[in-house]
Enzyme design. Sequence first.
Site, mmCIF file in Angstrom:
data_model
loop_
_atom_site.group_PDB
_atom_site.id
_atom_site.type_symbol
_atom_site.label_atom_id
_atom_site.label_comp_id
_atom_site.label_asym_id
_atom_site.label_seq_id
_atom_site.Cartn_x
_atom_site.Cartn_y
_atom_site.Cartn_z
ATOM 1 N N CYS A 2 5.942 -0.044 -34.716
ATOM 2 C CA CYS A 2 7.168 0.732 -34.866
ATOM 3 C C CYS A 2 7.664 0.657 -36.304
ATOM 4 O O CYS A 2 7.338 -0.262 -37.032
ATOM 5 C CB CYS A 2 8.244 0.207 -33.926
ATOM 6 S SG CYS A 2 7.744 0.099 -32.202
ATOM 7 N N ARG A 27 1.896 4.404 -39.161
ATOM 8 C CA ARG A 27 1.874 3.201 -38.343
ATOM 9 C C ARG A 27 1.593 3.520 -36.873
ATOM 10 O O ARG A 27 1.261 2.624 -36.107
ATOM 11 C CB ARG A 27 3.202 2.454 -38.472
ATOM 12 C CG ARG A 27 3.476 1.947 -39.867
ATOM 13 C CD ARG A 27 4.928 1.541 -40.046
ATOM 14 N NE ARG A 27 5.234 0.329 -39.315
ATOM 15 C CZ ARG A 27 5.239 -0.884 -39.844
ATOM 16 N NH1 ARG A 27 4.908 -1.045 -41.100
ATOM 17 N NH2 ARG A 27 5.569 -1.935 -39.131
ATOM 18 N N TRP A 80 6.629 2.972 -30.901
ATOM 19 C CA TRP A 80 5.335 2.894 -30.223
ATOM 20 C C TRP A 80 5.595 2.165 -28.909
ATOM 21 O O TRP A 80 6.006 1.014 -28.901
ATOM 22 C CB TRP A 80 4.330 2.138 -31.083
ATOM 23 C CG TRP A 80 2.918 2.144 -30.575
ATOM 24 C CD1 TRP A 80 1.985 3.114 -30.752
ATOM 25 C CD2 TRP A 80 2.269 1.101 -29.833
ATOM 26 N NE1 TRP A 80 0.801 2.745 -30.167
ATOM 27 C CE2 TRP A 80 0.941 1.522 -29.593
ATOM 28 C CE3 TRP A 80 2.686 -0.136 -29.342
ATOM 29 C CZ2 TRP A 80 0.029 0.740 -28.894
ATOM 30 C CZ3 TRP A 80 1.780 -0.912 -28.640
ATOM 31 C CH2 TRP A 80 0.465 -0.476 -28.417
ATOM 32 N N ASN A 104 11.973 -3.440 -33.708
ATOM 33 C CA ASN A 104 10.516 -3.595 -33.625
ATOM 34 C C ASN A 104 10.226 -4.940 -32.971
ATOM 35 O O ASN A 104 10.901 -5.928 -33.266
ATOM 36 C CB ASN A 104 9.872 -3.602 -35.019
ATOM 37 C CG ASN A 104 9.941 -2.257 -35.688
ATOM 38 O OD1 ASN A 104 10.351 -1.261 -35.097
ATOM 39 N ND2 ASN A 104 9.546 -2.216 -36.954
ATOM 40 N N GLY A 105 9.187 -4.999 -32.136
ATOM 41 C CA GLY A 105 8.814 -6.257 -31.512
ATOM 42 C C GLY A 105 8.978 -6.204 -30.008
ATOM 43 O O GLY A 105 9.092 -5.134 -29.406
ATOM 44 N N GLU A 488 -18.528 -2.158 -35.862
ATOM 45 C CA GLU A 488 -17.488 -1.438 -36.582
ATOM 46 C C GLU A 488 -17.703 0.077 -36.472
ATOM 47 O O GLU A 488 -16.740 0.844 -36.314
ATOM 48 C CB GLU A 488 -17.482 -1.879 -38.049
ATOM 49 C CG GLU A 488 -16.532 -1.127 -38.948
ATOM 50 C CD GLU A 488 -15.069 -1.277 -38.573
ATOM 51 O OE1 GLU A 488 -14.247 -0.511 -39.125
ATOM 52 O OE2 GLU A 488 -14.725 -2.134 -37.734
ATOM 53 N N LYS A 492 -15.001 2.728 -34.863
ATOM 54 C CA LYS A 492 -14.478 3.898 -35.565
ATOM 55 C C LYS A 492 -14.653 5.160 -34.725
ATOM 56 O O LYS A 492 -13.751 5.997 -34.645
ATOM 57 C CB LYS A 492 -15.198 4.078 -36.907
ATOM 58 C CG LYS A 492 -14.774 3.115 -37.971
ATOM 59 C CD LYS A 492 -13.341 3.392 -38.432
ATOM 60 C CE LYS A 492 -12.706 2.143 -38.994
ATOM 61 N NZ LYS A 492 -12.363 1.115 -38.033
ATOM 62 N N GLU A 495 -12.113 5.125 -31.923
ATOM 63 C CA GLU A 495 -10.720 5.219 -32.362
ATOM 64 C C GLU A 495 -10.269 6.653 -32.600
ATOM 65 O O GLU A 495 -9.160 7.029 -32.208
ATOM 66 C CB GLU A 495 -10.515 4.433 -33.661
ATOM 67 C CG GLU A 495 -10.413 2.935 -33.494
ATOM 68 C CD GLU A 495 -10.205 2.250 -34.826
ATOM 69 O OE1 GLU A 495 -9.212 1.522 -34.969
ATOM 70 O OE2 GLU A 495 -11.038 2.434 -35.733
ATOM 71 N N HIS A 511 -32.417 -6.334 -22.433
ATOM 72 C CA HIS A 511 -31.724 -7.230 -21.518
ATOM 73 C C HIS A 511 -30.577 -6.526 -20.783
ATOM 74 O O HIS A 511 -29.668 -7.184 -20.292
ATOM 75 C CB HIS A 511 -31.202 -8.457 -22.279
ATOM 76 C CG HIS A 511 -32.283 -9.282 -22.882
ATOM 77 N ND1 HIS A 511 -33.166 -10.032 -22.119
ATOM 78 C CD2 HIS A 511 -32.657 -9.460 -24.176
ATOM 79 C CE1 HIS A 511 -34.022 -10.649 -22.914
ATOM 80 N NE2 HIS A 511 -33.736 -10.315 -24.167
ATOM 81 N N LYS A 610 -0.969 1.531 -36.553
ATOM 82 C CA LYS A 610 -1.626 0.979 -37.732
ATOM 83 C C LYS A 610 -1.408 -0.527 -37.843
ATOM 84 O O LYS A 610 -2.347 -1.287 -37.987
ATOM 85 C CB LYS A 610 -1.089 1.679 -38.986
ATOM 86 C CG LYS A 610 -1.703 1.174 -40.288
ATOM 87 C CD LYS A 610 -3.185 1.500 -40.358
ATOM 88 C CE LYS A 610 -3.806 1.082 -41.666
ATOM 89 N NZ LYS A 610 -5.262 1.270 -41.681
#
Length: 615
Positions: A2, A27, A80, A104-105, A488, A492, A495, A511, A610
Site C-alpha cells: 500500500c 507498488r 492492496w 499500511n500493514g 526465476e 517471471k 507474474e 523422476h 511491488k
Amino acid sequence: MCGIVGAIAKRNIVPVLIEGLKRLEYRGYDSAGVAVLDGMAAGSRATLRRVRSTGRVAELEKLAGSQGLAGVTGIAHTRWATHGVPSEKNAHPHLSGGVSVVHNGIIENHEEMRRRLRAKGYEFVSDTDTEVIAHLVHSNLQSGATLFDAVRKSVVELVGAYAIAVVSESDPSRLVVARHGAPLLLGLGEGENFAASDTSALIQVTQRVVYLEDGDCAELTLDGVRISDSGGKAVSRPVHMSQLTADAVELGHYRHYMQKEIFEQPMAVANTLEMVTGARSVSPQLFGAEAEGIFRDVDSVLILACGTSYHAGMVARYWLEALAGVPCSVEIASEYRYRESVPNPKGLVITVSQSGETADTIAALQYAKSLGHRYALSICNVPESSLVRASNLRFLTRAGPEIGVASTKAFTTQLAALVLLTMTLAKMRGRLPAAREAELLHSLRHLPRALERVLHVEPQVKMWSRKFAQLEHALFLGRGIHYPIAMEGALKLKEISYIHAEAYAAGELKHGPLALVDENMPVIAIAPKDALLEKLKSNLQEVRARGGELHVLADEDTRMVAGDGVHVIRMPDHAGLLSPILHTVPLQLLAYHAALERGNDVDKPRNLAKSVTVE
C-alpha cells in the site's frame, strides 16, 4: 505494498496528493482514496471531505476534480487488499467522526479491538482492520487528548505492523503519522511539510527527507515537524538529501517500465560495480567499515530472502561454496522464521531485498538475531531502508528506481553484488589467487557490455513469445547454477503473462515431471557451455522423445542445433562464473513479450504488489 501520501500546506494539496499516489502505483493496489480538510482560517471550522475509488488513480483524480475537492491538509492512499475485498467501502481513508486515517500493514488484534470499540458504541462500516485505528483515535480525542497524543496513545494498543497518517477536523493545523514495521518518511518543505511511504511520492515537492524509526510518532505543521520515539521521548532524526530525480521514474520512450528496466540493466550493473571498475583487487571495505573483522570471524553463510531475491540467493550458494569454500544455506524468509533451526553465532546472515522493506525478510532477520546470530549483511537497493538500518554491513546495488512489479534490474544487480561478496570471502580465505582475481575483475568490467549484447536477442525472443502467449503451461529446465535461473524465468512468466510455469533441475525430469511433457508443453532450457552441458543434452533428448517442443538458450559454442521441434537462441557471450546473469535477460524478455501478446498490464500484474510490507 500500500502507499501513503500526506501533506500540510497553505495551498491546495489535492494535486500533490494525487501526483504522489501516481508515483506509488508501481507498488500494486486495488483501490485508492483521498481525504482533505478544506481550511485552517482562525475562527472557522475545517470540514473533512473524502473521495474513494476502486479504479486507477486517474479515475480518483477525475472524481476529485468533478467534486471540486480542495484542501490544505490531507492524506491519500493506494490499497492492496488484505482484510476485506477490493471495494469502495474498504478503500482508505477511513473515518470516525471528524477523524480520517490511512494505514499500511496489518493490525493483528483488530478483532479484539472491534469488540471493545463496539461496546463503546462505535459502528463499523468496512471489513478492514484499519477502521479500528480511526475509531480508537477518535475515542482518545474524545477524552481530551491532542491529536498527537491521541495517536501516540492509540498505537500503543496496536499489535502488528503499521504506518499510519491521521488528520482531524478538531485540529486541522496538524498531520500526525506513526510507524512500526512498515516504512514511512517525512518530506521537509518551505512553509509546508509532507509524509509518504516512499521517497518517489515526494520528489515533486522536496528532496529533503527524514526516515522515521520503528516506534516513532511525528507531528507535521506548517512550521516544522516534531518526533517522539516509542517511549514518548522527543528525538531528532537526520535529514537526508534524496538522490532520486523525476527523470529516474519517468517512462521515457519505452512502452512499459518493465521494458525500460530490462534495458537499463547494463547501466545498473555498471553502477553497482563502479567501485571495482578501476580496482586491481576486491576489498572487504566494500561492505562496510566492520566487514574485514566480521568476515574473518564467520565460518558459514545464511541467506534470507523472498521471491526473486531468493533465487539470487540460490545462485550465490553455488558461488560461495565453489569459489569461497564457505558453507551456505538459503532460506525462504517467510518459512525460516516459523521453524526451529540451529543457530550459528559465527554465521553471516545475508538479507537480500530490492526495497529493504519486505516484511517477511525483516522479521526473519529479527528472528535470526533472537537466536544468537551476531553478524548481518544487507544487499539492498534502498539506502535508508529498514533492512539496511538493521544490519551491521550493507551493500547498495544502485539499480535505481524499479517501478515494474516484476523485478528485473534489481535481480541482476543483486547477483553482481553477490559475486563481489563471493570474491571477497574467497580472497580472505586464501582461495582466490591473484591471477584468478584479475580474471574475474576483468569479466566484471566486461559484464555491462556483455549484457548489452544479450539484449540484441530480443527479436528472436519475440518470435518465441507469439507461440507461448497461446499456451497455458510451460516447463523451465536448468542444471547446476542455472537451475535457480530457470526458477526465476518461470516466476517471471507466471507474474506477468499468467501462464502457469514450473522450473526443475533438468536431472529431475525422469523422476516425475516428464509425465507432463507432450506437444502442448513447451520446454525452455538454459544450455551454457559448462561441465553439465552433455548431461543437459541427454535430458533434452528425453523431452524430444516424448514429443515435447524445446526452446534452448545456448552459448555460442555448445553445438546445439535447431531443427524440428527444437528452437535455439544463441547467446553472444560465454561468461563462465557470470553466465547466470546473462542467461536471465532472455527469460525476462520472454515473459515481457508473452504478456504483451496476451494484452496484460505488464507493470501492474493482477493480485501482486511491488513492495510486500505485510506477511
